[in-house]
Design an enzyme around this catalytic site. Sequence first.
Site, PDB file in Angstrom:
ATOM      1  N   ASP A 188       9.711  60.852  30.205  1.00 48.94           N
ATOM      2  CA  ASP A 188       9.368  62.142  30.510  1.00 48.94           C
ATOM      3  C   ASP A 188       8.467  62.701  29.666  1.00 48.94           C
ATOM      4  O   ASP A 188       7.943  62.067  28.741  1.00 48.94           O
ATOM      5  CB  ASP A 188      10.810  63.065  30.905  1.00 48.94           C
ATOM      6  CG  ASP A 188      11.522  63.230  29.921  1.00 48.94           C
ATOM      7  OD1 ASP A 188      10.978  63.128  28.689  1.00 48.94           O
ATOM      8  OD2 ASP A 188      12.730  63.342  29.956  1.00 48.94           O
ATOM      9  N   HIS A 246      10.900  62.565  26.207  1.00 49.71           N
ATOM     10  CA  HIS A 246      11.774  61.435  25.668  1.00 49.71           C
ATOM     11  C   HIS A 246      11.170  60.087  25.868  1.00 49.71           C
ATOM     12  O   HIS A 246      10.619  59.907  27.002  1.00 49.71           O
ATOM     13  CB  HIS A 246      13.148  61.594  26.684  1.00 49.71           C
ATOM     14  CG  HIS A 246      13.918  62.595  26.435  1.00 49.71           C
ATOM     15  ND1 HIS A 246      13.768  63.722  27.299  1.00 49.71           N
ATOM     16  CD2 HIS A 246      14.742  63.327  25.411  1.00 49.71           C
ATOM     17  CE1 HIS A 246      14.569  64.655  26.893  1.00 49.71           C
ATOM     18  NE2 HIS A 246      15.300  64.459  25.776  1.00 49.71           N
ATOM     19  N   SER A 262      18.836  64.831  21.615  1.00 52.45           N
ATOM     20  CA  SER A 262      18.850  63.860  22.496  1.00 52.45           C
ATOM     21  C   SER A 262      17.715  62.722  22.207  1.00 52.45           C
ATOM     22  O   SER A 262      17.778  61.469  22.637  1.00 52.45           O
ATOM     23  CB  SER A 262      18.259  64.337  23.862  1.00 52.45           C
ATOM     24  OG  SER A 262      17.104  65.041  23.580  1.00 52.45           O
TER      25      SER A 262
END
Length: 171
Positions: free
Chosen positions: A144, A147, A8
């Site tokens: 967050d 990320h 991610s």
Amino acid sequence: MILAFGDSLTNGFGVGYECSYPQYFEKKTELEIINAGVDGEFSHAGLSRLPELLLYKPDLVILCHGANDILCKLSIQMLKSNMLAMIKLIKDSGAKVLLIGVPDYYDYAHEVHKIYIDTAEEMDILLENKVLKKITLDDFLRNDAVHPNEIGYEKMADTFIELLSSNKYFG
């Protein structure tokens, strides 16, 4: 051509594909880059997926993998084994490697996990081991706990471009 390979952190989780670091990198350098990031992927799945992507014959692979293994407390020895195997596949394909060090999210200071430093030394490859720690510790650069936000992803791209340029990988 550059292959951005990872999870991610490569795909652009939280901001969308268009604001991922590979897209910023491509816009700033005008080099062709393939974003091969998959949200939530573990290193063993990345190792299985990599050979098919190497058929595109990249000149460089930016390898940013292992965050999910670390977050889910999977075996660090298995993560290192998977990383070594990925790097060997990349080198055997004729591509250069830039390894991105991922923080140990359970370490209070969010230092890059030692396996990245050890792996880069063992495989004699270029390592970037500061930008993700910096993003993790700066609320202004992240969405967050893990990320980056758009500014953080752009910072990743700028850091990689500067490091690759100063090491004569391009430009």
